[in-house]
Scaffold this active site. Structure first.
Site, mmCIF file in Angstrom:
data_model
loop_
_atom_site.group_PDB
_atom_site.id
_atom_site.type_symbol
_atom_site.label_atom_id
_atom_site.label_comp_id
_atom_site.label_asym_id
_atom_site.label_seq_id
_atom_site.Cartn_x
_atom_site.Cartn_y
_atom_site.Cartn_z
ATOM 1 C CG ASN B 11 19.277 -23.266 10.740
ATOM 2 O OD1 ASN B 11 18.564 -23.033 11.710
ATOM 3 N ND2 ASN B 11 20.465 -23.852 10.847
ATOM 4 C CG PHE B 12 13.996 -19.023 11.573
ATOM 5 C CD1 PHE B 12 13.982 -19.434 10.243
ATOM 6 C CD2 PHE B 12 12.894 -18.311 12.040
ATOM 7 C CE1 PHE B 12 12.898 -19.132 9.403
ATOM 8 C CE2 PHE B 12 11.814 -18.007 11.214
ATOM 9 C CZ PHE B 12 11.826 -18.419 9.895
ATOM 10 C CE LYS B 13 23.226 -21.305 11.192
ATOM 11 N NZ LYS B 13 24.640 -21.036 10.920
ATOM 12 C CG HIS B 95 23.540 -27.024 11.957
ATOM 13 N ND1 HIS B 95 24.510 -26.168 12.424
ATOM 14 C CD2 HIS B 95 23.122 -26.495 10.787
ATOM 15 C CE1 HIS B 95 24.648 -25.152 11.578
ATOM 16 N NE2 HIS B 95 23.805 -25.332 10.570
ATOM 17 C CD GLU B 143 24.809 -26.645 6.823
ATOM 18 O OE1 GLU B 143 24.181 -25.663 6.417
ATOM 19 O OE2 GLU B 143 25.046 -26.856 8.027
ATOM 20 C CB ILE B 148 28.675 -22.641 8.357
ATOM 21 C CG1 ILE B 148 28.294 -24.041 7.845
ATOM 22 C CG2 ILE B 148 27.511 -22.034 9.133
ATOM 23 C CD1 ILE B 148 27.958 -25.030 8.931
ATOM 24 N N GLY B 183 27.165 -21.202 3.241
ATOM 25 C CA GLY B 183 27.584 -20.061 2.429
ATOM 26 C C GLY B 183 26.680 -19.709 1.261
ATOM 27 C CB SER B 205 23.985 -15.774 7.968
ATOM 28 O OG SER B 205 24.791 -16.348 6.980
#
Lengths: 228, 228, 228, 228
Positions: B11-13, B95, B143, B148, B183, B205
């Protein structure tokens, strides 16, 4: 770079006829008319089409919204930097189909300035237009939501909404461009909008759904040529 | 075409490091690892980057959200058809950074099916995962929002959340892929996630912020190679 | 204490005719019929009227919504504890006029249980009703939004929506009460709703706007007497 | 009837200590101090407590929010008429914990005027305070959200926020009362707020969580007595 006035803004919304390849086609027609008539035309396209369109035309490309976020963990949101990098020159904000909280309008205008994006903030009424003016966007568009998509232009049906808006905004900001939206369909609607003291028009369905895009864009652009 | 399991979803967010040109770079690294290790890796990119990335890599590209709308007057929204035409194979939904109303999750899954987009719907708890399962998306990602971005993986810190989720979903749907998010940072986190009965992981991340993208994606992909 | 089935729930919404003193009047008429016919009638009133009504009638009083918050800094929100202390026995949730995010429906059901409030969660379709069932509220109400306020009852116009909903929920929960809403106007609508396998009805405009409240409540309550 | 300035507004939020019977107790203490010191104190209570409190005290009672709706089918919403009938004299609006869309702030101020409710509209910054001023509410409260509940008062920590706000609002409206919120905890904070040109303060946690309500309300009210 700030867009020139008078201006015609074409909002592609999420119409099928103005998505993907067809968005590119429509943007090219807008560019052609802009060059031929030497008028300022902006196309406000879907996020997914910004890069494609911005790389292919020389007229300004806008997003239809951005979120008041900084780079980071914001899955699914619209990052101002991403819209800028894709090639947008600015963005619509607070359209009646995507209204924002007051604090967010302020934040997002500030973020847009940081990133170098212009902001055209829509408002539904003279009072809210004045509120928007205090936040110093690039321009304000007045669009009574009850006329959007009707083919009944605000400049014909409710000219006093336009003149009230102009008068109330001018007390707060003498120069900010004011645009007329909602129901703009014919040349006369644009003429009226300019005559009532606004510096351009915001149009969606009248152009996107027109049988002949070029003719309709020309029709709505002609009044702009008289004001230079 | 449906994505293969086990799967690694990146996920590039809206990270700066995963926007525009950098999104393309990261996607290419993901593609390289996917090919080298012969594993399924999906990249979920920003709307503005879908076309660019989808045209340049052969691994599946996802959006991070779509709106439950049909083509029409929806300024500033995310049209499923637009995301599809730009080259997306599917989309994340719900999300923790972009939660949706229950009725909209249902509507948007139906719209995605009409348009031919896969849907990976996130949920925060075993109960809500079960609720999502009744709506028949392509896959479900569990999630716990409190983990997160922490670097503390749910598979290590709260394995019972995963096993409860798997057990409760399996009563409703025997086959739907279940993914573990929140995480996930190290190889062991992925191993644990697979061991606990899920079919893949959702990572943001740990990969985007890694000093060496290739190494980190390899580290997190290796456990997937053991399950084929 | 849990409400008894079959049940008639009267949603006062924010109708002028069912606000303040008039809310109390309407609640007293509902109480009168409940006692005369010995049926279960619940009144779902505005927040501002809960205390007034709950102190004056012996039938269950419900809120129309509560927020998934704990006591604290939540200006303008609906605290479950406040609704409970004012005298409510339970609350409607996720009504089509006040839809909630999936994660919030889950949280608010848990908060209601902590505080001792019953929850009747509305859903628009069989699929979303099933999703709600996994979250274990006190009861589920199926209300196709397109029929709300129309006078066309779902039990007559779309009986298959009811039977599908019942069948899909029963796979998940054998006992949870299922209520029929949307367009219930006449005795036959209630009879049909009960015949199709639901345990009660949720009614608003047909009662609130009736010329004679007592007659209309009696008409809609009579079918309930046959099921005891 | 409009509230008098200088004014102390006590926001009960949804604190357990300020709910139901305890809300009534706190309101009575506020009333006692208001009478003893002859100062204007307003209590902003939860919806469920408006009637109870308004019937028992003679100081003005406010709601913490109302919705921009007319009587009708709005399940779970806050009807201005209901709040008025319950005994409220006005309402807070757009608190940082309950922000509103710009168009809704405008609509709800208009609805409040129709119904005879005063409106105190919160804003987070000088710019947004100015925007609110153009909408002509009864009063404006400036509350930098980062200081709310901190015990660090805006009047001490960011006096320039207050003076900027006053100066920017006064260009738009010469008379509208301006209130200072966020972190007001001690007598000096109130003194500073009044000295900086605002006409009152908005306080929540400092009072609600005080060990001795009467002492704290007196402490914060004393500066108001010097300005009459």
């Amino acid at each position: 770079m700030v867009f020139k006035t008078p201006v015609l803004i074409v909002n592609f919304k999420t119409y099928a006829k103005a998505t993907g390849k067809k968005a590119l086609e429509l943007a090219k027609v807008a560019e052609k008319v802009a060059k031929e008539l030497d008028v300022e035309i902006i196309v406000a396209v879907q996020y997914t089409d910004i890069k494609l369109v911005a790389e292919s035309v020389e007229i300004p490309v806008y997003a239809q919204h951005i979120d008041p976020i900084k780079p980071g963990a914001h899955t699914g949101h619209i990052l101002p930097e991403a819209v800028k990098e894709a090639g947008a020159q600015g963005t619509l904000l607070n359209h009646s189909e995507r209204r924002l909280r007051l604090d967010m309008i302020n934040e997002v205008i500030l973020r847009a300035k940081e990133v170098g994006l212009e902001t055209i903030v829509c408002a539904d009424k003279p009072e809210t237009s004045a509120a928007v003016a205090t936040l110093k966007p690039t321009a304000i568009a007045i669009e009574p939501p009850e006329l959007i998509g009707t083919g009944i232009s605000v400049s014909r049906a409710k000219p006093e909404v336009i003149t009230n808006t102009v008068s109330i905004i001018r007390k707060i900001d003498e120069k900010i461009p004011i645009l007329t939206g909602a129901g703009i369909t014919y040349r006369e609607d644009v003429e009226k909008a300019l005559k009532l003291g606004t510096q351009g028009v915001l149009v969606a369905s009248a152009i996107v759904k027109a049988k002949n895009w070029e003719e309709k864009i020309k029709e709505l652009s002609l009044p702009l040529t008289l004001l230079r």
